[in-house]
Design an enzyme around this catalytic site. Structure first.
Site, PDB file in Angstrom:
ATOM      1  N   LYS A 126      -3.390  -2.137  -0.288  1.00  0.00           N
ATOM      2  CA  LYS A 126      -2.593  -0.907  -0.284  1.00  0.00           C
ATOM      3  C   LYS A 126      -1.922  -0.669   1.058  1.00  0.00           C
ATOM      4  CE  LYS A 126      -6.073   1.196  -3.258  1.00  0.00           C
ATOM      5  NZ  LYS A 126      -7.080   2.272  -3.356  1.00  0.00           N
ATOM      6  N   ARG A 159      -1.631  15.590   4.054  1.00  0.00           N
ATOM      7  CA  ARG A 159      -3.062  15.733   4.311  1.00  0.00           C
ATOM      8  C   ARG A 159      -3.558  14.851   5.449  1.00  0.00           C
ATOM      9  NH1 ARG A 159      -5.614  15.335  -1.563  1.00  0.00           N
ATOM     10  NH2 ARG A 159      -7.558  15.592  -0.444  1.00  0.00           N
ATOM     11  N   ARG A 206     -15.779  10.662  -8.379  1.00  0.00           N
ATOM     12  CA  ARG A 206     -14.410  10.567  -8.865  1.00  0.00           C
ATOM     13  C   ARG A 206     -14.377  10.627 -10.383  1.00  0.00           C
ATOM     14  NH1 ARG A 206     -14.293   8.935  -4.029  1.00  0.00           N
ATOM     15  NH2 ARG A 206     -12.473   8.298  -2.844  1.00  0.00           N
ATOM     16  N   HIS A 217       6.287  17.214   6.486  1.00  0.00           N
ATOM     17  CA  HIS A 217       5.084  16.902   7.264  1.00  0.00           C
ATOM     18  C   HIS A 217       5.209  15.559   7.960  1.00  0.00           C
ATOM     19  CE1 HIS A 217       3.151  20.302   5.256  1.00  0.00           C
ATOM     20  NE2 HIS A 217       3.747  19.869   4.162  1.00  0.00           N
ATOM     21  N   PRO A 238      -1.102   6.487  -3.648  1.00  0.00           N
ATOM     22  CA  PRO A 238      -0.426   5.194  -3.535  1.00  0.00           C
ATOM     23  C   PRO A 238      -1.410   4.043  -3.649  1.00  0.00           C
ATOM     24  CG  PRO A 238      -0.370   6.379  -1.438  1.00  0.00           C
ATOM     25  CD  PRO A 238      -1.046   7.243  -2.403  1.00  0.00           C
ATOM     26  N   GLU A 239      -1.246   3.255  -4.690  1.00  0.00           N
ATOM     27  CA  GLU A 239      -2.038   2.046  -4.886  1.00  0.00           C
ATOM     28  C   GLU A 239      -1.066   0.867  -4.795  1.00  0.00           C
ATOM     29  OE1 GLU A 239      -4.568   2.376  -8.376  1.00  0.00           O
ATOM     30  OE2 GLU A 239      -4.558   4.554  -8.239  1.00  0.00           O
TER      31      GLU A 239
END
Length: 295
Positions: free
Chosen positions: A60, A135, A285, A116, A2-3
């Site tokens: 964000k 996560r 990255r 989750h 998510p940006e």
DNA sequence: AACGCGCCCTGTCCGC
DNA sequence: TGCGGACAGGGCGCGT
């Protein structure tokens, strides 16, 4: 992933759905998503009964604003405790989704599929705001007006704001020789850009991601500024990019993934020149680029 | 002191 | 078929 566009999509959904509701109860299932200084107890004590007045995005981050718990009394004693003062001012709940965080309102059909759920905010209309995060890289913070102002000082300029001019971007980049892709990821400089849109914008602007930030001339900066604004705007219009994890507040995937031009397209033909897109790794990255169209 | 790296965490995918 | 390792990458803390 998510940006900015994904967070903006969630914020717009939430704004329509929960503004004006108040919190009936707070449940935390996975306490490690709370900021280190935030206990389950304090979160519950602070938010229960409070009215949601506004939903915003900063970088964000999702920002949920709450009205003061009590009406401001005219002449509070000088010995008002810190807790009373906190109850007498606005509260700000900040949600950072990390990699896999989702915020879904419970009446969406997709809400039942969440596996989750880390926290739930029960509302006075019987619905819930669910925070789900496989996560648990995401984080929930609780702020007073003062601590939020302090926190916000560490966030950079909003790329869709009027203040984000070509000159401003050029000026900022000249202070650093870090690769421009890494430069864009630092939330203290420009807020809201992640790896996907950094790569996409650099491709649109014709700039190699591994170029030092301070190698950009003013024409480069002007193209990059426009490319960032265009790609972010296009992605918001498409309700974000879903690789696998992102979901909007209704639990639905975004539509921008098919329109990515370099990210995740290693070996596939460049949409401009047909040459294979390359993947290089730096700063831990992946970066994706067309070696011909980006210089 | 700006910069780069490793870590947090779990699901998925790939190769042997 | 099963399993180990690489990978995903936002953000932070640490070492240089």
């Amino acid at each position: 992933m998510p940006e900015l566009p994904e967070v903006e999509t969630i914020v717009r959904d939430l704004r329509k759905r929960v503004t004006g509701r108040s919190v009936a109860a707070v449940h935390v299932i996975k306490a490690d998503i709370l900021a280190p200084d935030l206990s389950v107890d304090r979160l519950a004590r602070t938010l229960t009964g409070r009215l949601i007045t506004r939903i915003d995005r900063r970088g964000k981050n999702i920002l949920i604003e709450f009205a003061p718990a009590r009406a401001e009394s005219s002449n509070v004693s000088a010995e008002t405790s810190a807790r009373d003062r906190a109850a007498n001012s606005e509260a700000y709940l900040l949600i950072n989704l990390g990699m896999t965080g989702r915020v879904v309102v419970s009446d969406a059909p997709a809400a039942t599929a969440l596996e989750h759920v880390a926290a739930r905010l029960e509302l006075d209309d019987g619905h819930e705001i669910l925070y789900d995060d496989v996560r648990r890289f995401g984080r929930i913070e609780l702020h007073s007006p003062e601590s939020w102002a302090e926190r916000e000082r560490h966030l950079g300029i909003e790329p869709l704001s009027d203040a984000f001019t070509a000159d401003r971007l050029h000026d900022l980049t000249q202070r650093s020789r870090t690769p421009v892709r890494n430069w864009l990821l630092d939330q203290r400089r420009v807020a809201g850009i992640g790896n996907i849109y950094a790569n996409e914008a650099l491709f649109r602007a014709g700039i190699r991601p591994d170029r030092p930030a301070n190698s950009l001339d003013s024409a480069d900066a002007a193209r990059l500024r426009q490319a960032l604004r265009d790609v972010l705007t296009d992605a918001i219009r498409a309700r974000g990019t879903t690789f696998s994890d992102f979901r909007d507040a209704r639990g639905e995937a975004g539509g921008f993934e098919p329109r990515l031009e370099v990210y995740g397209r290693e070996g596939k033909p460049c949409v401009k020149c047909g040459r294979p897109i390359e993947r290089i790794v730096f700063g831990n990255r992946s970066a994706f680029l067309c070696p011909r169209c980006q210089r």
